[in-house]
Design an enzyme around this catalytic site. Structure first.
Site, PDB file in Angstrom:
ATOM      1  CB  SER A   1      -0.751   0.026   1.389  1.00  0.00           C
ATOM      2  OG  SER A   1      -1.585   1.272   1.239  1.00  0.00           O
TER       3      SER A   1
ATOM      4  CE1 TYR B   1      -6.503   4.537  -1.732  1.00  0.00           C
ATOM      5  CE2 TYR B   1      -4.823   3.920  -0.254  1.00  0.00           C
ATOM      6  CZ  TYR B   1      -6.093   4.001  -0.722  1.00  0.00           C
ATOM      7  OH  TYR B   1      -7.053   2.962   0.052  1.00  0.00           O
TER       8      TYR B   1
ATOM      9  CB  THR C   1      -6.910   2.614  -5.032  1.00  0.00           C
ATOM     10  OG1 THR C   1      -6.234   1.304  -4.725  1.00  0.00           O
ATOM     11  CG2 THR C   1      -8.340   2.688  -4.515  1.00  0.00           C
TER      12      THR C   1
ATOM     13  CE  LYS D   1      -8.263  -2.914  -3.599  1.00  0.00           C
ATOM     14  NZ  LYS D   1      -8.955  -1.902  -2.901  1.00  0.00           N
TER      15      LYS D   1
ATOM     16  CG  HIS E   1     -11.988   0.944  -0.303  1.00  0.00           C
ATOM     17  ND1 HIS E   1     -11.142   1.506  -1.619  1.00  0.00           N
ATOM     18  CD2 HIS E   1     -11.374   0.829   0.677  1.00  0.00           C
ATOM     19  CE1 HIS E   1     -10.198   1.946  -0.705  1.00  0.00           C
ATOM     20  NE2 HIS E   1     -10.314   1.580   0.433  1.00  0.00           N
TER      21      HIS E   1
END
Length: 372
Positions: free
Chosen positions: A116, A138, A164, A241, A265
């Site tokens: 992440s 992100y 994402t 995603k 999510h």
């Protein structure tokens, strides 16, 4: 059955629910709420599980299958089963070694591990565990920082870029708001070089410090043009995603995505959105085999993996159960989760007459009042 021993406790687990109970017993209640909670009234959170439990899969017989082969290839990565560890933030909340322990368990289990943006260890250190890593991005407000993160992921040997796209802002999560949840000082967004003085660490009554930090750091108002720019930025396979609408899945294919993740999510963003498993068949029809399809949100067993394959997914991302294992017993706990899932999947495939994951796509599935 999986048994995990340490000097004080023995966990005997025959299902992921056992590891969940062990995790809840050791976690601070506010951290438990952060892991388990969803947005709004948590209707999509609950619906994700209902979508799995109400779906039935009709097994085939006399297929000659005695032991299913669970191996798969996900976005160019060989895997022991069609499962990857989902990107999840701040894993040092669950265990001191956090992402390092989880990635080592993924390596030993032969499944990809998705790092992440908000990991609490640096992506380079996670990749150095030897796991097959993908990097989840992100998009930040400063495009230069996005480009830097992509470059770092490439240099570290990550094998795919997952973007994402369902967080224009962090949805209101009532459990975190009630708790005034904030990160402890030792847990930081290591990839963003932030310290304990950032917004994520400043507790405010009636607010989530993580939501404050996210809204300050993440870029709002992203468009397909932004995604096209990222596609041109890297030669890594691109995974998009957060797709639920088949039109968005098709658009992702059209800009060059190698895979989409059908994802609500985990029920943590748009409350009232359809559960991922309900959205999956239409997405599969829309992409028509032009890209791979992964699914996350609500996977809790090997049978759930088989059900996702039967509806058109090539594989799944496993989220909260990995965090349960990490909290319960670190690396060994995550390994236990993945071992149980593999055992359950192999059994479910064999009982359904599937020699390998691809055969699951031909299985009949039904929901109350419908046949898929």
């Amino acid at each position: 059955m999986t048994t995990i021993d340490d000097r004080t406790t023995t966990y005997t687990s025959v299902a992921l629910a056992d590891i969940r109970a062990a995790a809840r017993a050791v976690l601070d209640p506010q951290v438990w709420d952060f892991v388990e909670g969803g947005s709004g009234t948590e209707s999509t959170l609950a619906a994700n599980r209902t979508a799995f439990t109400e779906l039935t899969v009709t097994p085939r017989v006399l297929t000659g299958v005695t032991a299913a082969d669970t191996t798969a290839r996900l976005v160019g990565t060989e895997a022991a089963m069609p499962v990857a560890v989902a990107p999840m933030a701040y894993q040092r909340l669950l265990h001191e070694e956090g992402e390092l322990a989880a990635a080592r368990a993924a390596r030993a289990s032969g499944v990809p591990y998705v790092v992440s943006t908000l990991s609490s260890h640096r992506l380079e250190d996670i990749a150095a565990t030897g796991a097959d890593t993908w990097f989840q991005l992100y998009c930040l407000r400063d495009p230069a920082r996005n480009h830097e993160l992509i470059r770092r992921a490439e240099d570290a040997g990550c094998r795919a870029l997952m973007v994402t796209v369902d967080v224009p802002l962090m949805a209101r999560r009532p459990r975190d708001v009630r708790n005034g949840f904030a990160l402890p000082a030792h847990v930081q967004a290591a990839n963003l070089a932030t310290g304990p003085g950032t917004e994520a660490h400043r507790r405010v009554d009636g607010a989530s410090a993580l939501a404050v930090h996210t809204d300050a750091a993440f870029a709002p108002g992203l468009t397909w043009r932004d995604l096209e720019s990222l596609r041109r930025r890297t030669t890594l396979p691109l995974v998009v995603k957060g797709v639920l609408d088949p039109r968005d899945a098709r658009a992702a294919v059209d800009i060059g995505a190698d895979a989409v993740v059908v994802s609500s999510h985990g029920g943590r963003q748009s409350d009232g959105a359809p559960p991922s498993m309900r959205a999956l068949p239409a997405v599969a029809q829309a992409v028509s085999g032009d890209c791979e399809i992964l699914l996350d949100s609500g996977v809790r067993s090997g049978l759930d993996v088989l059900k996702a394959l039967a509806l058109g997914a090539h594989g799944v991302l496993l989220g909260r159960p990995v965090l349960w294992g990490l909290a319960a017993h670190g690396e060994d706990g995550v390994a236990a989760v993945l071992s149980l899932l593999h055992t359950e999947l192999a059994e479910a495939m064999t009982l359904a007459g599937c020699a390998g994951p691809a055969a699951a796509a031909a299985l009949r599935t039904e929901r109350p009042g419908t046949r898929v």
